[in-house]
Design a protein around this motif. Structure first.
Motif, mmCIF file in Angstrom:
data_model
loop_
_atom_site.group_PDB
_atom_site.id
_atom_site.type_symbol
_atom_site.label_atom_id
_atom_site.label_comp_id
_atom_site.label_asym_id
_atom_site.label_seq_id
_atom_site.Cartn_x
_atom_site.Cartn_y
_atom_site.Cartn_z
ATOM 1 N N LEU A 258 0.835 -1.212 0.000
ATOM 2 C CA LEU A 258 0.000 0.000 0.000
ATOM 3 C C LEU A 258 0.864 1.255 0.000
ATOM 4 C CD1 LEU A 258 -2.833 -1.092 2.468
ATOM 5 C CD2 LEU A 258 -3.024 -0.754 -0.012
ATOM 6 N N TRP B 211 2.382 1.672 -3.492
ATOM 7 C CA TRP B 211 1.371 2.152 -4.435
ATOM 8 C C TRP B 211 1.035 3.625 -4.178
ATOM 9 C CZ3 TRP B 211 -0.619 0.498 -8.919
ATOM 10 C CH2 TRP B 211 -0.301 -0.800 -9.313
ATOM 11 N N ALA B 212 1.004 4.020 -2.904
ATOM 12 C CA ALA B 212 0.746 5.433 -2.581
ATOM 13 C C ALA B 212 1.876 6.321 -3.089
ATOM 14 C CB ALA B 212 0.559 5.610 -1.078
ATOM 15 N N LEU C 165 1.601 9.271 -5.892
ATOM 16 C CA LEU C 165 2.073 10.643 -5.662
ATOM 17 C C LEU C 165 3.088 11.059 -6.722
ATOM 18 C CD1 LEU C 165 2.392 10.664 -1.768
ATOM 19 C CD2 LEU C 165 0.758 11.960 -3.158
#
Length: 198
Positions: free
Chosen positions: A178, A181-182, A186
């Motif tokens: 996670l 992926w974040a 960004l």
């Protein structure tokens, strides 16, 4: 360069170096995935690669863009394509020290070369030279480059350290996935001003 101008340049270097951008997001992701020590070549590549870029921009490289306006479009397309590729690599990185890792930290040369397709680095270099070394004397260019080098390395190192500290929370594969992926999202979002300028 007057004291006031030097102070303004230092503040500009700090604010532009410490705020989020492609370099800092990738360094935070690298710190979380590979640790601080393994990310040192990446940090040095960012800092010294940018110093070299400022020197070349100050030495007249920007004249090529003025003489050949299509080169801006070529740079823009290359920047977007490479940042999307890097976002994909970050999104698919696995935990450090396991067979699941699908990548390695950026090398010194990769990070230095990345500055040339980093939209934020171009904006920083062009602004620094045009505002703080408008006469483009060798002394002024070298001073701007040296000051950026002195400010940039601690700034980018703090993002790597932040990523390394976040690794303590990212102890299971789902959390790390996670996070990656974040960070990738960004990084893609940082392209917004390039693709849709104001």
């Amino acid at each position: 360069m007057t004291y006031d101008l030097l102070l303004a340049l230092t503040l500009f270097a700090f604010v532009s170096s410490i705020t989020p951008g492609p370099n800092n997001l990738m360094l935070m992701a690298s710190g979380a995935n590979f640790g601080f020590r393994r990310t040192i070549p990446h940090m040095l590549g960012v800092a010294l690669g940018f110093v070299f870029m400022v020197v070349l921009v100050g030495a007249g490289l920007v004249g090529i863009f003025e003489a050949f306006p299509v080169s801006y479009t070529v740079l823009k397309v290359a920047s977007v394509a490479y940042l999307l590729y890097l976002a994909w690599k970050i999104a698919n990185a696995g935990p450090a020290g396991t067979g699941e890792g699908k990548g390695n930290p950026m090398t010194f040369l990769q990070a230095a070369a990345f500055q040339w397709v980093n939209p934020k680095a171009w904006a920083m270099a062009l602004t620094a030279i045009s505002v703080y070394a408008p006469d483009q004397t060798l002394w002024a260019i070298l001073l701007v480059a040296a000051l950026f080098g002195a400010v940039n390395l601690p700034s980018v190192s703090s993002w790597t350290l932040l990523g390394q500290q976040m690794a303590r929370v990212l102890t299971n594969p789902r959390r790390l996935m996670l996070f990656n992926w974040a960070m990738a999202a960004l990084l893609v979002a940082s392209l917004y001003p390039v693709i849709w300028p104001a």
